[in-house]
Design a protein around this motif. Structure first.
Motif, PDB file in Angstrom:
ATOM      1  N   GLN A   1      -9.833 -33.519  -5.904  1.00  0.00           N
ATOM      2  CA  GLN A   1     -10.596 -33.178  -4.698  1.00  0.00           C
ATOM      3  C   GLN A   1     -11.102 -34.435  -3.983  1.00  0.00           C
ATOM      4  N   LEU A   2     -11.679 -35.357  -4.758  1.00  0.00           N
ATOM      5  CA  LEU A   2     -12.271 -36.560  -4.171  1.00  0.00           C
ATOM      6  C   LEU A   2     -11.208 -37.478  -3.563  1.00  0.00           C
ATOM      7  N   ILE A   3     -10.122 -37.718  -4.296  1.00  0.00           N
ATOM      8  CA  ILE A   3      -9.051 -38.593  -3.778  1.00  0.00           C
ATOM      9  C   ILE A   3      -8.475 -38.010  -2.496  1.00  0.00           C
ATOM     10  N   LYS A   4      -8.130 -36.728  -2.544  1.00  0.00           N
ATOM     11  CA  LYS A   4      -7.476 -36.100  -1.384  1.00  0.00           C
ATOM     12  C   LYS A   4      -8.382 -36.070  -0.160  1.00  0.00           C
ATOM     13  N   GLU A   5      -9.667 -35.791  -0.387  1.00  0.00           N
ATOM     14  CA  GLU A   5     -10.610 -35.723   0.734  1.00  0.00           C
ATOM     15  C   GLU A   5     -10.776 -37.090   1.411  1.00  0.00           C
ATOM     16  N   ILE A   6     -10.894 -38.147   0.610  1.00  0.00           N
ATOM     17  CA  ILE A   6     -11.052 -39.487   1.194  1.00  0.00           C
ATOM     18  C   ILE A   6      -9.753 -39.914   1.881  1.00  0.00           C
ATOM     19  N   LYS A   7      -8.628 -39.658   1.223  1.00  0.00           N
ATOM     20  CA  LYS A   7      -7.317 -40.019   1.796  1.00  0.00           C
ATOM     21  C   LYS A   7      -7.111 -39.372   3.160  1.00  0.00           C
ATOM     22  N   ALA A   8      -7.521 -38.113   3.284  1.00  0.00           N
ATOM     23  CA  ALA A   8      -7.304 -37.360   4.527  1.00  0.00           C
ATOM     24  C   ALA A   8      -8.195 -37.856   5.659  1.00  0.00           C
ATOM     25  N   ASN A   9      -9.313 -38.504   5.317  1.00  0.00           N
ATOM     26  CA  ASN A   9     -10.300 -38.847   6.348  1.00  0.00           C
ATOM     27  C   ASN A   9     -10.592 -40.335   6.536  1.00  0.00           C
ATOM     28  N   CYS A  10     -10.077 -41.174   5.651  1.00  0.00           N
ATOM     29  CA  CYS A  10     -10.331 -42.618   5.758  1.00  0.00           C
ATOM     30  C   CYS A  10      -9.016 -43.380   5.602  1.00  0.00           C
TER      31      CYS A  10
ATOM     32  N   VAL B   1      -7.659 -45.861  -1.946  1.00  0.00           N
ATOM     33  CA  VAL B   1      -8.581 -45.183  -2.860  1.00  0.00           C
ATOM     34  C   VAL B   1      -8.225 -45.574  -4.301  1.00  0.00           C
ATOM     35  N   ILE B   2      -9.177 -46.191  -4.988  1.00  0.00           N
ATOM     36  CA  ILE B   2      -9.011 -46.511  -6.412  1.00  0.00           C
ATOM     37  C   ILE B   2      -9.823 -45.462  -7.166  1.00  0.00           C
ATOM     38  N   SER B   3      -9.144 -44.669  -7.991  1.00  0.00           N
ATOM     39  CA  SER B   3      -9.826 -43.558  -8.653  1.00  0.00           C
ATOM     40  C   SER B   3     -10.499 -44.007  -9.940  1.00  0.00           C
ATOM     41  N   ALA B   4     -11.769 -43.592 -10.135  1.00  0.00           N
ATOM     42  CA  ALA B   4     -12.508 -43.955 -11.347  1.00  0.00           C
ATOM     43  C   ALA B   4     -12.938 -42.699 -12.087  1.00  0.00           C
ATOM     44  N   GLY B   5     -12.481 -42.588 -13.341  1.00  0.00           N
ATOM     45  CA  GLY B   5     -12.895 -41.459 -14.175  1.00  0.00           C
ATOM     46  C   GLY B   5     -11.730 -40.600 -14.628  1.00  0.00           C
ATOM     47  N   GLY B   6     -11.747 -40.267 -15.924  1.00  0.00           N
ATOM     48  CA  GLY B   6     -10.780 -39.310 -16.443  1.00  0.00           C
ATOM     49  C   GLY B   6      -9.424 -39.873 -16.799  1.00  0.00           C
ATOM     50  N   VAL B   7      -9.309 -41.196 -16.922  1.00  0.00           N
ATOM     51  CA  VAL B   7      -8.013 -41.788 -17.259  1.00  0.00           C
ATOM     52  C   VAL B   7      -8.061 -42.366 -18.683  1.00  0.00           C
ATOM     53  N   GLY B   8      -7.229 -41.781 -19.572  1.00  0.00           N
ATOM     54  CA  GLY B   8      -7.176 -42.266 -20.946  1.00  0.00           C
ATOM     55  C   GLY B   8      -5.764 -42.551 -21.421  1.00  0.00           C
ATOM     56  N   THR B   9      -4.778 -42.104 -20.617  1.00  0.00           N
ATOM     57  CA  THR B   9      -3.370 -42.286 -20.985  1.00  0.00           C
ATOM     58  C   THR B   9      -2.550 -42.603 -19.727  1.00  0.00           C
ATOM     59  N   LYS B  10      -1.295 -42.986 -19.926  1.00  0.00           N
ATOM     60  CA  LYS B  10      -0.420 -43.264 -18.788  1.00  0.00           C
ATOM     61  C   LYS B  10      -0.209 -42.010 -17.941  1.00  0.00           C
TER      62      LYS B  10
ATOM     63  N   LYS C   1      -0.295 -39.224  -8.030  1.00  0.00           N
ATOM     64  CA  LYS C   1       0.214 -37.999  -7.407  1.00  0.00           C
ATOM     65  C   LYS C   1      -0.794 -37.470  -6.378  1.00  0.00           C
ATOM     66  N   TYR C   2      -2.076 -37.627  -6.672  1.00  0.00           N
ATOM     67  CA  TYR C   2      -3.118 -37.166  -5.740  1.00  0.00           C
ATOM     68  C   TYR C   2      -3.283 -38.107  -4.550  1.00  0.00           C
ATOM     69  N   GLY C   3      -2.687 -39.311  -4.638  1.00  0.00           N
ATOM     70  CA  GLY C   3      -2.774 -40.240  -3.504  1.00  0.00           C
ATOM     71  C   GLY C   3      -3.556 -41.510  -3.773  1.00  0.00           C
ATOM     72  N   ALA C   4      -3.946 -41.749  -5.027  1.00  0.00           N
ATOM     73  CA  ALA C   4      -4.686 -42.977  -5.341  1.00  0.00           C
ATOM     74  C   ALA C   4      -3.776 -44.199  -5.233  1.00  0.00           C
ATOM     75  N   ALA C   5      -4.373 -45.340  -4.891  1.00  0.00           N
ATOM     76  CA  ALA C   5      -3.624 -46.605  -4.812  1.00  0.00           C
ATOM     77  C   ALA C   5      -3.736 -47.371  -6.125  1.00  0.00           C
ATOM     78  N   GLY C   6      -4.656 -46.906  -6.991  1.00  0.00           N
ATOM     79  CA  GLY C   6      -4.879 -47.553  -8.273  1.00  0.00           C
ATOM     80  C   GLY C   6      -5.962 -46.809  -9.029  1.00  0.00           C
ATOM     81  N   VAL C   7      -6.233 -47.242 -10.251  1.00  0.00           N
ATOM     82  CA  VAL C   7      -7.278 -46.602 -11.053  1.00  0.00           C
ATOM     83  C   VAL C   7      -8.203 -47.655 -11.656  1.00  0.00           C
ATOM     84  N   SER C   8      -9.443 -47.222 -11.919  1.00  0.00           N
ATOM     85  CA  SER C   8     -10.420 -48.058 -12.597  1.00  0.00           C
ATOM     86  C   SER C   8     -10.725 -47.365 -13.922  1.00  0.00           C
ATOM     87  N   VAL C   9     -10.534 -48.074 -15.038  1.00  0.00           N
ATOM     88  CA  VAL C   9     -10.643 -47.451 -16.364  1.00  0.00           C
ATOM     89  C   VAL C   9     -11.680 -48.189 -17.198  1.00  0.00           C
ATOM     90  N   GLY C  10     -12.691 -47.470 -17.701  1.00  0.00           N
ATOM     91  CA  GLY C  10     -13.753 -48.108 -18.466  1.00  0.00           C
ATOM     92  C   GLY C  10     -13.822 -47.685 -19.923  1.00  0.00           C
TER      93      GLY C  10
END
Length: 315
Positions: A157-166, A170-179, A187-196
Protein backbone atom coordinates in the motif's frame (compact mmCIF):
# COMPACT_ATOMS: atom_id res chain seq x y z
CA UNK A 1 10.59 3.04 -13.97
CA UNK A 2 12.95 5.70 -12.54
CA UNK A 3 16.48 5.16 -11.22
CA UNK A 4 17.11 2.05 -9.10
CA UNK A 5 19.08 2.17 -5.85
CA UNK A 6 21.95 0.34 -7.56
CA UNK A 7 22.37 3.34 -9.90
CA UNK A 8 21.74 6.01 -7.28
CA UNK A 9 24.48 4.65 -4.99
CA UNK A 10 26.59 2.77 -7.53
CA UNK A 11 26.25 -0.58 -5.70
CA UNK A 12 25.80 -4.16 -6.88
CA UNK A 13 22.58 -5.02 -5.00
CA UNK A 14 19.73 -2.56 -4.25
CA UNK A 15 19.96 -2.93 -0.47
CA UNK A 16 20.89 -0.59 2.39
CA UNK A 17 21.85 -2.16 5.70
CA UNK A 18 19.57 0.05 7.81
CA UNK A 19 20.93 2.32 10.54
CA UNK A 20 20.11 0.78 13.94
CA UNK A 21 20.61 2.63 17.21
CA UNK A 22 23.50 1.00 19.14
CA UNK A 23 23.66 -1.98 16.75
CA UNK A 24 25.23 -0.57 13.57
CA UNK A 25 28.99 -0.07 13.50
CA UNK A 26 31.96 0.38 11.16
CA UNK A 27 32.80 -3.35 11.06
CA UNK A 28 29.27 -4.21 9.85
CA UNK A 29 29.27 -1.49 7.18
CA UNK A 30 32.69 -2.55 5.87
CA UNK A 31 31.40 -6.11 5.40
CA UNK A 32 28.20 -4.84 3.80
CA UNK A 33 30.15 -2.78 1.26
CA UNK A 34 32.45 -5.71 0.49
CA UNK A 35 29.36 -7.78 -0.34
CA UNK A 36 27.98 -5.15 -2.72
CA UNK A 37 25.30 -3.43 -0.61
CA UNK A 38 25.31 -0.03 1.13
CA UNK A 39 25.59 0.44 4.89
CA UNK A 40 24.34 3.18 7.22
CA UNK A 41 25.05 4.06 10.87
CA UNK A 42 23.09 6.40 13.18
CA UNK A 43 25.29 9.43 13.94
CA UNK A 44 24.00 9.12 17.53
CA UNK A 45 25.85 5.80 17.91
CA UNK A 46 28.88 8.04 18.54
CA UNK A 47 29.01 9.96 21.81
CA UNK A 48 31.38 12.64 20.56
CA UNK A 49 32.19 14.37 17.28
CA UNK A 50 35.80 13.06 17.19
CA UNK A 51 34.43 9.50 17.45
CA UNK A 52 32.03 10.15 14.58
CA UNK A 53 34.86 11.72 12.56
CA UNK A 54 37.04 8.66 13.20
CA UNK A 55 34.26 6.37 11.89
CA UNK A 56 33.84 8.42 8.69
CA UNK A 57 37.60 8.39 8.05
CA UNK A 58 37.78 4.62 8.60
CA UNK A 59 34.92 3.97 6.19
CA UNK A 60 36.43 6.24 3.54
CA UNK A 61 39.69 4.28 3.68
CA UNK A 62 37.90 0.89 3.62
CA UNK A 63 35.40 1.80 0.90
CA UNK A 64 35.76 -0.62 -2.02
CA UNK A 65 35.20 0.25 -5.68
CA UNK A 66 31.41 0.48 -5.99
CA UNK A 67 30.91 0.68 -2.22
CA UNK A 68 28.58 3.13 -0.51
CA UNK A 69 28.12 4.26 3.09
CA UNK A 70 25.98 6.82 4.89
CA UNK A 71 24.82 8.09 8.25
CA UNK A 72 21.40 8.59 9.80
CA UNK A 73 20.58 11.96 11.37
CA UNK A 74 17.75 12.67 13.81
CA UNK A 75 16.84 16.14 12.52
CA UNK A 76 14.52 17.40 15.26
CA UNK A 77 15.14 19.29 18.52
CA UNK A 78 15.56 16.15 20.63
CA UNK A 79 18.99 15.71 18.99
CA UNK A 80 21.04 18.58 20.39
CA UNK A 81 24.08 17.47 18.34
CA UNK A 82 22.25 17.60 15.00
CA UNK A 83 23.80 20.77 13.55
CA UNK A 84 27.40 19.83 14.34
CA UNK A 85 26.86 16.27 13.14
CA UNK A 86 25.51 17.57 9.83
CA UNK A 87 28.43 20.00 9.44
CA UNK A 88 30.93 17.20 10.11
CA UNK A 89 29.29 14.79 7.63
CA UNK A 90 29.39 17.49 4.95
CA UNK A 91 33.00 18.40 5.72
CA UNK A 92 34.35 14.84 5.86
CA UNK A 93 32.05 13.47 3.16
CA UNK A 94 29.87 10.37 2.88
CA UNK A 95 27.66 8.99 0.08
CA UNK A 96 24.25 9.58 1.63
CA UNK A 97 22.38 10.76 4.72
CA UNK A 98 19.09 9.30 5.94
CA UNK A 99 16.98 11.80 7.91
CA UNK A 100 14.48 10.85 10.62
CA UNK A 101 12.00 12.60 12.92
CA UNK A 102 11.80 16.21 11.77
CA UNK A 103 12.12 18.50 8.76
CA UNK A 104 14.99 17.53 6.46
CA UNK A 105 15.03 20.95 4.73
CA UNK A 106 18.38 22.15 6.11
CA UNK A 107 20.02 18.72 5.71
CA UNK A 108 18.99 18.51 2.04
CA UNK A 109 20.19 22.05 1.34
CA UNK A 110 23.58 21.59 3.03
CA UNK A 111 24.31 18.00 1.93
CA UNK A 112 23.54 18.79 -1.71
CA UNK A 113 26.26 21.48 -1.71
CA UNK A 114 28.72 18.63 -1.11
CA UNK A 115 27.16 16.16 -3.54
CA UNK A 116 25.77 13.99 -0.70
CA UNK A 117 22.44 12.28 -1.41
CA UNK A 118 19.61 12.63 1.13
CA UNK A 119 16.96 9.96 1.71
CA UNK A 120 14.12 10.80 4.11
CA UNK A 121 12.18 8.46 6.39
CA UNK A 122 8.44 8.76 5.69
CA UNK A 123 5.45 6.74 6.90
CA UNK A 124 2.72 8.27 4.75
CA UNK A 125 2.02 10.04 1.47
CA UNK A 126 1.60 13.54 2.94
CA UNK A 127 5.13 13.52 4.34
CA UNK A 128 6.52 11.89 1.18
CA UNK A 129 5.09 14.82 -0.84
CA UNK A 130 6.68 17.33 1.56
CA UNK A 131 10.19 15.88 1.29
CA UNK A 132 9.81 15.49 -2.48
CA UNK A 133 9.13 19.24 -2.69
CA UNK A 134 12.17 19.91 -0.50
CA UNK A 135 14.37 18.07 -3.01
CA UNK A 136 15.03 14.71 -1.31
CA UNK A 137 16.81 12.18 -3.53
CA UNK A 138 14.58 9.29 -2.38
CA UNK A 139 12.19 8.36 0.41
CA UNK A 140 12.66 5.53 2.87
CA UNK A 141 9.07 4.25 3.08
CA UNK A 142 8.77 2.84 6.61
CA UNK A 143 5.90 0.33 6.62
CA UNK A 144 4.05 -1.62 9.32
CA UNK A 145 6.55 -4.51 9.15
CA UNK A 146 9.54 -2.38 10.17
CA UNK A 147 11.43 -2.69 13.45
CA UNK A 148 11.68 0.20 15.90
CA UNK A 149 9.39 3.15 15.09
CA UNK A 150 7.26 1.83 12.27
CA UNK A 151 4.51 3.09 9.99
CA UNK A 152 0.84 2.12 9.80
CA UNK A 153 0.61 0.98 6.19
CA UNK A 154 1.47 -2.33 4.54
CA UNK A 155 4.54 -2.41 2.27
CA UNK A 156 2.42 -2.79 -0.87
CA UNK A 157 0.00 0.00 0.00
CA UNK A 158 2.71 2.48 1.02
CA UNK A 159 5.03 1.85 -1.96
CA UNK A 160 2.21 2.02 -4.51
CA UNK A 161 0.66 5.15 -3.00
CA UNK A 162 3.96 7.08 -3.00
CA UNK A 163 4.89 5.81 -6.48
CA UNK A 164 1.55 6.99 -7.89
CA UNK A 165 1.86 10.48 -6.40
CA UNK A 166 5.56 11.38 -6.17
CA UNK A 167 8.28 11.31 -8.84
CA UNK A 168 10.97 10.14 -6.44
CA UNK A 169 12.53 6.70 -5.89
CA UNK A 170 10.97 4.67 -3.06
CA UNK A 171 13.26 2.60 -0.82
CA UNK A 172 11.07 0.22 1.17
CA UNK A 173 11.84 -0.36 4.87
CA UNK A 174 10.34 -3.26 6.80
CA UNK A 175 9.40 -6.88 6.32
CA UNK A 176 12.44 -8.06 4.36
CA UNK A 177 14.19 -11.19 5.63
CA UNK A 178 14.86 -13.18 2.45
CA UNK A 179 15.58 -12.63 -1.25
CA UNK A 180 11.92 -13.45 -2.02
CA UNK A 181 10.89 -10.43 0.09
CA UNK A 182 13.36 -8.18 -1.79
CA UNK A 183 11.82 -9.32 -5.09
CA UNK A 184 8.32 -8.69 -3.72
CA UNK A 185 9.13 -5.05 -2.86
CA UNK A 186 10.42 -4.55 -6.42
CA UNK A 187 7.18 -5.96 -7.77
CA UNK A 188 5.31 -3.24 -5.85
CA UNK A 189 7.54 -0.58 -7.44
CA UNK A 190 10.35 -0.05 -4.92
CA UNK A 191 13.75 1.11 -6.21
CA UNK A 192 15.52 -0.61 -3.32
CA UNK A 193 15.10 -1.88 0.23
CA UNK A 194 16.42 -0.95 3.66
CA UNK A 195 17.00 -3.99 5.91
CA UNK A 196 17.75 -3.79 9.64
CA UNK A 197 16.59 -6.54 12.02
CA UNK A 198 18.19 -9.50 10.17
CA UNK A 199 21.61 -7.91 10.87
CA UNK A 200 21.21 -7.68 14.66
CA UNK A 201 22.25 -11.34 15.03
CA UNK A 202 25.46 -10.79 13.06
CA UNK A 203 28.88 -11.62 14.45
CA UNK A 204 30.02 -8.03 13.76
CA UNK A 205 27.13 -6.33 15.62
CA UNK A 206 28.33 -4.65 18.82
CA UNK A 207 25.47 -5.77 21.06
CA UNK A 208 25.33 -8.49 23.72
CA UNK A 209 25.24 -12.18 22.87
CA UNK A 210 21.86 -12.30 24.68
CA UNK A 211 20.32 -9.70 22.33
CA UNK A 212 21.63 -11.58 19.27
CA UNK A 213 20.40 -14.92 20.64
CA UNK A 214 16.96 -13.41 21.32
CA UNK A 215 16.70 -12.62 17.58
CA UNK A 216 17.38 -16.32 16.91
CA UNK A 217 15.06 -17.68 19.62
CA UNK A 218 12.07 -15.40 19.09
CA UNK A 219 10.08 -14.84 15.88
CA UNK A 220 7.45 -12.74 14.14
CA UNK A 221 4.71 -13.61 16.67
CA UNK A 222 6.90 -12.34 19.54
CA UNK A 223 7.14 -8.74 18.30
CA UNK A 224 5.01 -6.27 20.27
CA UNK A 225 4.59 -2.49 20.32
CA UNK A 226 5.66 -0.63 23.44
CA UNK A 227 5.24 3.02 24.43
CA UNK A 228 7.80 2.60 27.20
CA UNK A 229 10.95 3.47 25.26
CA UNK A 230 10.46 6.90 23.72
CA UNK A 231 6.78 7.72 24.21
CA UNK A 232 6.28 6.86 20.52
CA UNK A 233 5.19 3.24 19.89
CA UNK A 234 8.22 1.09 19.11
CA UNK A 235 8.53 -2.63 18.27
CA UNK A 236 10.37 -4.86 20.76
CA UNK A 237 10.78 -8.57 21.49
CA UNK A 238 8.16 -9.72 23.98
CA UNK A 239 10.55 -11.11 26.61
CA UNK A 240 9.38 -12.02 30.16
CA UNK A 241 10.71 -8.62 31.32
CA UNK A 242 8.65 -6.74 28.71
CA UNK A 243 5.58 -8.72 29.78
CA UNK A 244 6.28 -7.78 33.39
CA UNK A 245 6.63 -4.01 32.86
CA UNK A 246 3.79 -3.82 30.30
CA UNK A 247 3.79 -1.92 27.01
CA UNK A 248 1.49 1.01 27.77
CA UNK A 249 2.58 4.44 29.01
CA UNK A 250 1.67 5.05 32.68
CA UNK A 251 -1.13 7.48 33.68
CA UNK A 252 1.51 10.04 34.71
CA UNK A 253 3.29 9.82 31.34
CA UNK A 254 -0.06 10.20 29.59
CA UNK A 255 -1.03 13.29 31.64
CA UNK A 256 2.39 14.89 31.09
CA UNK A 257 2.27 14.16 27.35
CA UNK A 258 -1.08 15.97 27.12
CA UNK A 259 0.14 19.10 28.91
CA UNK A 260 1.14 21.55 26.17
CA UNK A 261 3.70 23.46 28.27
CA UNK A 262 5.41 20.36 29.61
CA UNK A 263 5.01 18.18 26.54
CA UNK A 264 8.25 19.22 24.83
CA UNK A 265 10.32 18.66 27.98
CA UNK A 266 8.64 15.35 28.71
CA UNK A 267 9.35 14.23 25.13
CA UNK A 268 13.03 15.14 25.50
CA UNK A 269 13.25 13.41 28.88
CA UNK A 270 11.44 10.29 27.58
CA UNK A 271 13.74 10.28 24.56
CA UNK A 272 16.79 10.48 26.82
CA UNK A 273 15.56 7.85 29.31
CA UNK A 274 14.38 5.61 26.47
CA UNK A 275 17.78 5.80 24.78
CA UNK A 276 19.45 5.01 28.11
CA UNK A 277 17.17 1.98 28.64
CA UNK A 278 17.78 0.73 25.10
CA UNK A 279 21.51 1.26 25.59
CA UNK A 280 21.55 -0.76 28.81
CA UNK A 281 19.57 -3.56 27.16
CA UNK A 282 21.79 -3.65 24.08
CA UNK A 283 25.16 -3.32 25.75
CA UNK A 284 24.74 -4.83 29.22
CA UNK A 285 23.57 -8.32 30.06
CA UNK A 286 20.85 -7.67 32.64
CA UNK A 287 17.45 -9.23 33.20
CA UNK A 288 16.02 -5.78 32.42
CA UNK A 289 16.11 -6.23 28.71
CA UNK A 290 14.05 -4.28 26.22
CA UNK A 291 15.32 -5.38 22.82
CA UNK A 292 14.22 -3.49 19.71
CA UNK A 293 13.59 -5.68 16.63
CA UNK A 294 11.11 -6.18 13.79
CA UNK A 295 9.12 -9.21 12.57
CA UNK A 296 11.77 -10.13 9.99
CA UNK A 297 13.78 -11.84 12.79
CA UNK A 298 11.48 -14.74 11.85
CA UNK A 299 14.16 -15.70 9.29
CA UNK A 300 17.11 -15.48 11.71
CA UNK A 301 18.08 -19.03 12.70
CA UNK A 302 21.66 -18.51 13.87
CA UNK A 303 24.24 -15.81 14.58
CA UNK A 304 26.18 -15.38 11.33
CA UNK A 305 28.77 -13.09 9.73
CA UNK A 306 27.27 -10.08 7.92
CA UNK A 307 28.37 -11.50 4.57
CA UNK A 308 26.24 -14.65 5.03
CA UNK A 309 23.19 -12.53 5.84
CA UNK A 310 23.76 -10.39 2.73
CA UNK A 311 23.98 -13.57 0.64
CA UNK A 312 20.65 -14.77 2.02
CA UNK A 313 19.10 -11.51 0.80
CA UNK A 314 20.79 -11.48 -2.62
CA UNK A 315 21.10 -15.07 -3.81
Amino acid sequence: MGPQLTEILDIKYPIIMAPMFLVSNVAMVKEAMEEGIAGCIPALNYRTLPELQEAIKELKVAKPQGGSFGFNLIVNKSNVKYKEQLALLCEEGCDFIITSLGSPEETIREAHKYGIKVFCDVTDLAYAKKVTELGADAVIAVNNQAGGHRGEMSPEQLIKEIKANCNIPVISAGGVGTKAHVDEMFKYGAAGVSVGSPFIASQEAGVTQEYKQACVDYGKKDIVMTEKISGTPCTVINTPYVQKIGTKATWLETVLNKNKKLKKWVKMLRFYLGMKATENAALKATYKTVWVAGPSIEYTHEILPVKNIVRRLTR
